[in-house]
Scaffold this motif. Sequence first.
Motif, PDB file in Angstrom:
ATOM      1  N   ALA A 204       0.865  -1.174   0.000  1.00 54.68           N
ATOM      2  CA  ALA A 204       0.000   0.000   0.000  1.00 54.68           C
ATOM      3  C   ALA A 204       0.902   1.226   0.000  1.00 54.68           C
ATOM      4  N   ARG A 205       0.410   2.317  -0.553  1.00 51.91           N
ATOM      5  CA  ARG A 205       1.171   3.569  -0.595  1.00 51.91           C
ATOM      6  C   ARG A 205       0.414   4.630   0.203  1.00 51.91           C
ATOM      7  N   ILE A 206       1.173   5.458   0.916  1.00 53.55           N
ATOM      8  CA  ILE A 206       0.584   6.462   1.799  1.00 53.55           C
ATOM      9  C   ILE A 206       1.190   7.822   1.496  1.00 53.55           C
ATOM     10  N   ALA A 207       0.361   8.856   1.499  1.00 55.03           N
ATOM     11  CA  ALA A 207       0.826  10.239   1.379  1.00 55.03           C
ATOM     12  C   ALA A 207       0.025  11.072   2.372  1.00 55.03           C
ATOM     13  N   ILE A 208       0.679  12.047   2.978  1.00 52.71           N
ATOM     14  CA  ILE A 208       0.012  12.931   3.937  1.00 52.71           C
ATOM     15  C   ILE A 208       0.018  14.334   3.359  1.00 52.71           C
ATOM     16  N   GLY A 209      -1.180  14.916   3.282  1.00 53.31           N
ATOM     17  CA  GLY A 209      -1.319  16.202   2.624  1.00 53.31           C
ATOM     18  C   GLY A 209      -1.699  17.327   3.551  1.00 53.31           C
ATOM     19  N   HIS A 210      -2.140  18.422   2.916  1.00 57.06           N
ATOM     20  CA  HIS A 210      -2.568  19.613   3.645  1.00 57.06           C
ATOM     21  C   HIS A 210      -3.575  19.232   4.722  1.00 57.06           C
ATOM     22  N   GLY A 211      -3.483  19.847   5.870  1.00 55.56           N
ATOM     23  CA  GLY A 211      -4.406  19.561   6.954  1.00 55.56           C
ATOM     24  C   GLY A 211      -4.229  18.170   7.530  1.00 55.56           C
ATOM     25  N   ARG A 212      -3.084  17.566   7.261  1.00 59.15           N
ATOM     26  CA  ARG A 212      -2.751  16.210   7.727  1.00 59.15           C
ATOM     27  C   ARG A 212      -3.745  15.157   7.245  1.00 59.15           C
ATOM     28  N   VAL A 213      -4.287  15.369   6.060  1.00 61.51           N
ATOM     29  CA  VAL A 213      -5.158  14.361   5.451  1.00 61.51           C
ATOM     30  C   VAL A 213      -4.267  13.200   5.008  1.00 61.51           C
ATOM     31  N   ILE A 214      -4.655  11.989   5.370  1.00 67.28           N
ATOM     32  CA  ILE A 214      -3.893  10.790   5.023  1.00 67.28           C
ATOM     33  C   ILE A 214      -4.568  10.136   3.819  1.00 67.28           C
ATOM     34  N   HIS A 215      -3.790   9.881   2.769  1.00 66.47           N
ATOM     35  CA  HIS A 215      -4.268   9.256   1.538  1.00 66.47           C
ATOM     36  C   HIS A 215      -3.597   7.891   1.421  1.00 66.47           C
ATOM     37  N   VAL A 216      -4.373   6.839   1.126  1.00 68.98           N
ATOM     38  CA  VAL A 216      -3.828   5.484   1.014  1.00 68.98           C
ATOM     39  C   VAL A 216      -4.374   4.831  -0.253  1.00 68.98           C
ATOM     40  N   VAL A 217      -3.489   4.195  -1.027  1.00 68.94           N
ATOM     41  CA  VAL A 217      -3.906   3.381  -2.169  1.00 68.94           C
ATOM     42  C   VAL A 217      -3.318   1.989  -2.002  1.00 68.94           C
ATOM     43  N   TRP A 218      -4.010   0.983  -2.550  1.00 62.13           N
ATOM     44  CA  TRP A 218      -3.532  -0.392  -2.476  1.00 62.13           C
ATOM     45  C   TRP A 218      -4.113  -1.200  -3.632  1.00 62.13           C
ATOM     46  N   PRO A 219      -3.377  -2.244  -4.045  1.00 57.05           N
ATOM     47  CA  PRO A 219      -3.894  -3.132  -5.091  1.00 57.05           C
ATOM     48  C   PRO A 219      -4.806  -4.181  -4.471  1.00 57.05           C
ATOM     49  N   THR A 220      -5.733  -4.689  -5.263  1.00 59.25           N
ATOM     50  CA  THR A 220      -6.620  -5.750  -4.785  1.00 59.25           C
ATOM     51  C   THR A 220      -6.984  -6.655  -5.956  1.00 59.25           C
ATOM     52  N   ARG A 221      -7.756  -7.646  -5.674  1.00 59.47           N
ATOM     53  CA  ARG A 221      -8.279  -8.542  -6.715  1.00 59.47           C
ATOM     54  C   ARG A 221      -9.725  -8.841  -6.338  1.00 59.47           C
ATOM     55  N   GLN A 222     -10.648  -8.540  -7.262  1.00 53.09           N
ATOM     56  CA  GLN A 222     -12.073  -8.728  -7.014  1.00 53.09           C
ATOM     57  C   GLN A 222     -12.717  -9.374  -8.233  1.00 53.09           C
ATOM     58  N   ASP A 223     -13.235 -10.568  -8.065  1.00 49.45           N
ATOM     59  CA  ASP A 223     -13.948 -11.250  -9.147  1.00 49.45           C
ATOM     60  C   ASP A 223     -13.147 -11.276 -10.454  1.00 49.45           C
ATOM     61  N   GLY A 224     -11.855 -11.591 -10.364  1.00 51.38           N
ATOM     62  CA  GLY A 224     -11.013 -11.692 -11.538  1.00 51.38           C
ATOM     63  C   GLY A 224     -10.504 -10.367 -12.083  1.00 51.38           C
ATOM     64  N   ILE A 225     -10.827  -9.273 -11.433  1.00 56.39           N
ATOM     65  CA  ILE A 225     -10.391  -7.935 -11.838  1.00 56.39           C
ATOM     66  C   ILE A 225      -9.364  -7.454 -10.813  1.00 56.39           C
ATOM     67  N   SER A 226      -8.359  -6.698 -11.272  1.00 61.28           N
ATOM     68  CA  SER A 226      -7.288  -6.204 -10.389  1.00 61.28           C
ATOM     69  C   SER A 226      -7.322  -4.684 -10.298  1.00 61.28           C
ATOM     70  N   PRO A 227      -8.221  -4.116  -9.526  1.00 63.33           N
ATOM     71  CA  PRO A 227      -8.270  -2.656  -9.412  1.00 63.33           C
ATOM     72  C   PRO A 227      -7.293  -2.127  -8.351  1.00 63.33           C
ATOM     73  N   ILE A 228      -7.153  -0.820  -8.320  1.00 58.69           N
ATOM     74  CA  ILE A 228      -6.425  -0.131  -7.266  1.00 58.69           C
ATOM     75  C   ILE A 228      -7.449   0.683  -6.501  1.00 58.69           C
ATOM     76  N   ARG A 229      -7.409   0.562  -5.181  1.00 56.79           N
ATOM     77  CA  ARG A 229      -8.415   1.184  -4.314  1.00 56.79           C
ATOM     78  C   ARG A 229      -7.807   2.348  -3.537  1.00 56.79           C
ATOM     79  N   TYR A 230      -8.667   3.223  -3.034  1.00 50.46           N
ATOM     80  CA  TYR A 230      -8.231   4.441  -2.344  1.00 50.46           C
ATOM     81  C   TYR A 230      -9.155   4.742  -1.175  1.00 50.46           C
ATOM     82  N   ALA A 231      -8.570   5.211  -0.080  1.00 51.24           N
ATOM     83  CA  ALA A 231      -9.329   5.715   1.067  1.00 51.24           C
ATOM     84  C   ALA A 231      -8.527   6.848   1.690  1.00 51.24           C
ATOM     85  N   SER A 232      -9.212   7.716   2.432  1.00 53.55           N
ATOM     86  CA  SER A 232      -8.527   8.837   3.073  1.00 53.55           C
ATOM     87  C   SER A 232      -9.050   9.029   4.488  1.00 53.55           C
TER      88      SER A 232
END
Length: 177
Positions: free
Chosen positions: A30-58
């Motif tokens: 997973a990759r993490i970046a911290i931005g303005h106002g200390r907002v934390i951004h996270v992305v990670w790879p996954t596998r869902q039903d044969g598809i390989s998307p990249i997901r994001y949460a903050s």
Amino acid sequence: VSQDSGAPFSAPARVNDLDGDARASGEQPARIAIGHGRVIHVVWPTRQDGISPIRYASSFDLGRTFSKAVTVAGEKLTGARGWESLTLGWDGGVHLAWLDGRNAAPRPNHAHHGSHANPGAKSDSAPRQDVFHAAWKGAAAPAERQVAANVCFCCKTAIATSGEKVYVAYRHIFPDS
């Protein structure tokens, strides 16, 4: 999260909101970046039903809670996706670069072979991977575009910004290399 140089850390917080959604590994963390106002951004790879998307949460509360995860790359697209990198722009916008196999021809029973396993191999012995970039700010939908085609299928990407400029690094495969 630690606010005092690592002594101590706050209680762990779950970032992904679906059991089994995170498929991070030493090769594709997973990759993490911290931005303005200390907002934390996270992305990670996954596998869902044969598809390989990249997901994001903050997180807007120093990592105590995270937003509902969203797919930012590869929703409903076939092909491998990963080796992502993350950075933030001067304006707080999120920038993501990744390897993407949406343009790869189907390869039945393909083993993980290519230029790394066999330095003399032609670039067509590996599955096609392209480099893509997506950018978004706040709740806006990610705008993505292809950066390069036919790159190394298993080398990590890197991304950085300076002002309005975005820099993406990757390992390219040149003809006859």
